[in-house]
Design a protein around this motif. Sequence first.
Motif, PDB file in Angstrom:
ATOM      1  N   ASN A 113       0.891  -1.251   0.133  1.00 31.69           N
ATOM      2  CA  ASN A 113       0.004  -0.050  -0.015  1.00 31.69           C
ATOM      3  C   ASN A 113       0.909   1.107  -0.151  1.00 31.69           C
ATOM      4  OD1 ASN A 113      -2.289  -1.414   0.129  1.00 31.69           O
ATOM      5  ND2 ASN A 113      -2.844  -1.202   2.075  1.00 31.69           N
ATOM      6  N   LEU A 114       1.943   1.184   0.718  1.00 32.40           N
ATOM      7  CA  LEU A 114       2.716   2.365   0.711  1.00 32.40           C
ATOM      8  C   LEU A 114       3.400   2.822  -0.421  1.00 32.40           C
ATOM      9  CD1 LEU A 114       3.607   4.214   3.107  1.00 32.40           C
ATOM     10  CD2 LEU A 114       5.532   2.882   3.644  1.00 32.40           C
ATOM     11  N   HIS A 115       3.785   1.518  -1.422  1.00 35.97           N
ATOM     12  CA  HIS A 115       4.428   2.028  -2.296  1.00 35.97           C
ATOM     13  C   HIS A 115       3.320   2.593  -3.529  1.00 35.97           C
ATOM     14  CE1 HIS A 115       2.970  -1.141  -5.385  1.00 35.97           C
ATOM     15  NE2 HIS A 115       3.923  -0.771  -5.861  1.00 35.97           N
ATOM     16  N   SER A 116       2.118   2.453  -3.519  1.00 35.90           N
ATOM     17  CA  SER A 116       1.268   2.857  -4.263  1.00 35.90           C
ATOM     18  C   SER A 116       0.499   4.040  -4.013  1.00 35.90           C
ATOM     19  CB  SER A 116       0.204   1.945  -4.896  1.00 35.90           C
ATOM     20  OG  SER A 116      -0.566   1.397  -3.490  1.00 35.90           O
ATOM     21  N   THR A 117       1.035   4.843  -2.845  1.00 36.40           N
ATOM     22  CA  THR A 117       0.351   6.219  -2.376  1.00 36.40           C
ATOM     23  C   THR A 117       0.871   7.171  -3.297  1.00 36.40           C
ATOM     24  OG1 THR A 117       0.047   5.205  -0.355  1.00 36.40           O
ATOM     25  CG2 THR A 117       0.079   7.418  -0.509  1.00 36.40           C
ATOM     26  N   THR A 118       0.121   7.924  -3.764  1.00 39.89           N
ATOM     27  CA  THR A 118       0.837   9.134  -4.734  1.00 39.89           C
ATOM     28  C   THR A 118      -0.391  10.369  -4.120  1.00 39.89           C
ATOM     29  OG1 THR A 118      -1.044   8.657  -6.568  1.00 39.89           O
ATOM     30  CG2 THR A 118       1.034   7.591  -6.562  1.00 39.89           C
ATOM     31  N   PRO A 119       0.141  11.427  -4.804  1.00 42.97           N
ATOM     32  CA  PRO A 119      -0.522  12.845  -4.245  1.00 42.97           C
ATOM     33  C   PRO A 119      -1.941  12.735  -4.920  1.00 42.97           C
ATOM     34  CG  PRO A 119       1.749  13.364  -5.069  1.00 42.97           C
ATOM     35  CD  PRO A 119       1.555  11.707  -5.160  1.00 42.97           C
ATOM     36  N   ARG A 120      -1.933  11.878  -6.145  1.00 45.19           N
ATOM     37  CA  ARG A 120      -3.369  11.837  -6.805  1.00 45.19           C
ATOM     38  C   ARG A 120      -4.290  11.126  -5.812  1.00 45.19           C
ATOM     39  NH1 ARG A 120       0.251  11.657 -10.372  1.00 45.19           N
ATOM     40  NH2 ARG A 120       0.476   9.158 -10.448  1.00 45.19           N
ATOM     41  N   ASP A 121      -3.909  10.621  -4.746  1.00 40.04           N
ATOM     42  CA  ASP A 121      -5.060  10.155  -3.796  1.00 40.04           C
ATOM     43  C   ASP A 121      -5.654  10.797  -2.944  1.00 40.04           C
ATOM     44  OD1 ASP A 121      -4.277   7.480  -4.944  1.00 40.04           O
ATOM     45  OD2 ASP A 121      -2.651   7.218  -3.506  1.00 40.04           O
ATOM     46  N   TYR A 146       4.483  12.729  -1.762  1.00 41.99           N
ATOM     47  CA  TYR A 146       5.184  13.737  -2.467  1.00 41.99           C
ATOM     48  C   TYR A 146       6.718  13.082  -2.702  1.00 41.99           C
ATOM     49  CZ  TYR A 146       1.789  17.265  -2.174  1.00 41.99           C
ATOM     50  OH  TYR A 146       0.922  18.019  -2.268  1.00 41.99           O
ATOM     51  N   TYR A 147       7.088  12.229  -1.555  1.00 43.63           N
ATOM     52  CA  TYR A 147       8.384  11.639  -1.648  1.00 43.63           C
ATOM     53  C   TYR A 147       8.319  10.505  -2.894  1.00 43.63           C
ATOM     54  CZ  TYR A 147      12.553   8.953  -0.209  1.00 43.63           C
ATOM     55  OH  TYR A 147      13.591   8.391   0.006  1.00 43.63           O
ATOM     56  N   ASN A 148       7.132   9.857  -2.714  1.00 39.89           N
ATOM     57  CA  ASN A 148       7.134   8.724  -3.703  1.00 39.89           C
ATOM     58  C   ASN A 148       7.043   9.154  -5.135  1.00 39.89           C
ATOM     59  OD1 ASN A 148       6.649   6.061  -4.554  1.00 39.89           O
ATOM     60  ND2 ASN A 148       4.348   6.062  -3.672  1.00 39.89           N
ATOM     61  N   GLU A 149       6.094  10.434  -5.279  1.00 36.71           N
ATOM     62  CA  GLU A 149       6.110  10.904  -6.591  1.00 36.71           C
ATOM     63  C   GLU A 149       7.679  11.382  -7.281  1.00 36.71           C
ATOM     64  OE1 GLU A 149       3.606  12.259 -10.076  1.00 36.71           O
ATOM     65  OE2 GLU A 149       3.315  11.053  -8.019  1.00 36.71           O
ATOM     66  N   PHE A 150       8.483  11.856  -6.165  1.00 35.80           N
ATOM     67  CA  PHE A 150       9.722  12.447  -6.512  1.00 35.80           C
ATOM     68  C   PHE A 150      10.580  11.234  -7.132  1.00 35.80           C
ATOM     69  CE2 PHE A 150      14.030  12.458  -4.821  1.00 35.80           C
ATOM     70  CZ  PHE A 150      14.542  13.445  -5.578  1.00 35.80           C
ATOM     71  N   ALA A 151      10.520  10.005  -6.189  1.00 34.23           N
ATOM     72  CA  ALA A 151      11.300   8.917  -6.508  1.00 34.23           C
ATOM     73  C   ALA A 151      10.828   8.112  -7.726  1.00 34.23           C
ATOM     74  CB  ALA A 151      11.003   7.799  -5.363  1.00 34.23           C
ATOM     75  N   ILE A 152       9.547   8.468  -8.209  1.00 33.74           N
ATOM     76  CA  ILE A 152       9.150   7.957  -9.539  1.00 33.74           C
ATOM     77  C   ILE A 152       9.821   8.727 -10.500  1.00 33.74           C
ATOM     78  CG2 ILE A 152       7.352   7.641 -10.966  1.00 33.74           C
ATOM     79  CD1 ILE A 152       5.472   7.120  -8.563  1.00 33.74           C
ATOM     80  N   TRP A 153       9.775  10.014 -10.579  1.00 32.25           N
ATOM     81  CA  TRP A 153      10.725  10.845 -11.570  1.00 32.25           C
ATOM     82  C   TRP A 153      12.101  10.729 -11.398  1.00 32.25           C
ATOM     83  CZ3 TRP A 153       8.278  12.918 -15.508  1.00 32.25           C
ATOM     84  CH2 TRP A 153       6.990  13.121 -15.282  1.00 32.25           C
ATOM     85  N   ALA A 154      12.500  10.353 -10.191  1.00 26.27           N
ATOM     86  CA  ALA A 154      14.128  10.194 -10.082  1.00 26.27           C
ATOM     87  C   ALA A 154      14.502   8.898 -10.850  1.00 26.27           C
ATOM     88  CB  ALA A 154      14.496   9.862  -8.544  1.00 26.27           C
ATOM     89  N   LEU A 155      13.690   7.599 -10.599  1.00 22.85           N
ATOM     90  CA  LEU A 155      14.030   6.594 -11.457  1.00 22.85           C
ATOM     91  C   LEU A 155      13.781   6.687 -12.874  1.00 22.85           C
ATOM     92  CD1 LEU A 155      11.784   4.133  -9.377  1.00 22.85           C
ATOM     93  CD2 LEU A 155      14.452   3.947  -9.624  1.00 22.85           C
ATOM     94  N   LEU A 156      13.031   7.519 -13.422  1.00 26.55           N
ATOM     95  CA  LEU A 156      13.056   7.940 -14.921  1.00 26.55           C
ATOM     96  C   LEU A 156      14.162   8.565 -15.106  1.00 26.55           C
ATOM     97  CD1 LEU A 156      11.365   7.770 -17.522  1.00 26.55           C
ATOM     98  CD2 LEU A 156      10.355   9.996 -16.844  1.00 26.55           C
ATOM     99  N   SER A 157      14.687   9.644 -14.371  1.00 27.43           N
ATOM    100  CA  SER A 157      15.818  10.229 -14.689  1.00 27.43           C
ATOM    101  C   SER A 157      17.138   9.406 -14.873  1.00 27.43           C
ATOM    102  CB  SER A 157      15.992  11.466 -13.617  1.00 27.43           C
ATOM    103  OG  SER A 157      15.096  12.321 -13.554  1.00 27.43           O
ATOM    104  N   MET A 158      17.311   8.497 -13.505  1.00 26.92           N
ATOM    105  CA  MET A 158      18.369   7.543 -13.716  1.00 26.92           C
ATOM    106  C   MET A 158      18.356   6.670 -15.172  1.00 26.92           C
ATOM    107  SD  MET A 158      18.669   6.347  -9.677  1.00 26.92           S
ATOM    108  CE  MET A 158      17.184   6.337  -9.310  1.00 26.92           C
ATOM    109  N   ALA A 159      17.263   5.999 -15.379  1.00 23.61           N
ATOM    110  CA  ALA A 159      17.175   5.548 -16.503  1.00 23.61           C
ATOM    111  C   ALA A 159      17.545   6.326 -17.744  1.00 23.61           C
ATOM    112  CB  ALA A 159      15.833   4.914 -16.708  1.00 23.61           C
ATOM    113  N   LEU A 160      17.075   7.424 -18.032  1.00 28.24           N
ATOM    114  CA  LEU A 160      17.675   8.185 -19.116  1.00 28.24           C
ATOM    115  C   LEU A 160      18.972   8.522 -18.966  1.00 28.24           C
ATOM    116  CD1 LEU A 160      14.249  10.450 -19.408  1.00 28.24           C
ATOM    117  CD2 LEU A 160      14.786   8.538 -20.789  1.00 28.24           C
ATOM    118  N   SER A 161      19.447   8.944 -17.700  1.00 28.31           N
ATOM    119  CA  SER A 161      20.800   9.237 -17.791  1.00 28.31           C
ATOM    120  C   SER A 161      21.755   8.155 -18.111  1.00 28.31           C
ATOM    121  CB  SER A 161      21.174   9.930 -16.303  1.00 28.31           C
ATOM    122  OG  SER A 161      21.047   8.981 -15.067  1.00 28.31           O
ATOM    123  N   GLY A 162      21.399   6.776 -17.608  1.00 26.03           N
ATOM    124  CA  GLY A 162      22.175   5.593 -17.949  1.00 26.03           C
ATOM    125  C   GLY A 162      22.240   5.236 -19.551  1.00 26.03           C
TER     126      GLY A 162
END
Length: 189
Positions: free
Chosen positions: A120-128, A140-156
Amino acid sequence: MYLGLLCWSILFVYGIAGLTATVFRAGPPGPHFQSSEVRMESFVPPVNQTDKEVADAVWRTLQIPLTGPPPEYAVRRDRQNNLEVSFWTTNGPTTATVLEQQNQLRIESHRNTIWAYFNNLHSTTPRDRPYDWRIRLWAYYNEFAIWALLSMALSGVYLWVSSRPRHLLAQIVLGLSFISFLVLYVVTR
């Protein structure tokens, strides 16, 4: 690297949630609770109020941590025409049934297992639209982490293209990832 360091705890939560969904899930799908509790509490429902207004009064009376006023879809009538109000948290759901004839609330609380809690914790987003500030901060931290994962993939990908684009093994892995994505996309549609 710094994005990964900022998000290490949420990556841990994502990992546990993934393992819970695939490896540790025992039994049929559905809720898995560690414990449940049923209790009764005095409650005189306000007169001449809509179901939603009575549900808001139930929320103010119970003050269940990490919840907010119940949305419309969480308020319904059961087969005996008693008003039921559902409250959901990462810790587990609580259902309050207004027993108008007895001037009581029947409160049924379920506590999630640690695995369901992380899921449940991993799927909690600001849209809830989390009401409690602690859950809102986590969202908000979860949303930041999602964007950070996308950034890490693109930077890789950028680091690979800018340093060793002709490396055969990297080209093979990139091709296999595209093929895997296409196959999964076609199979799951």
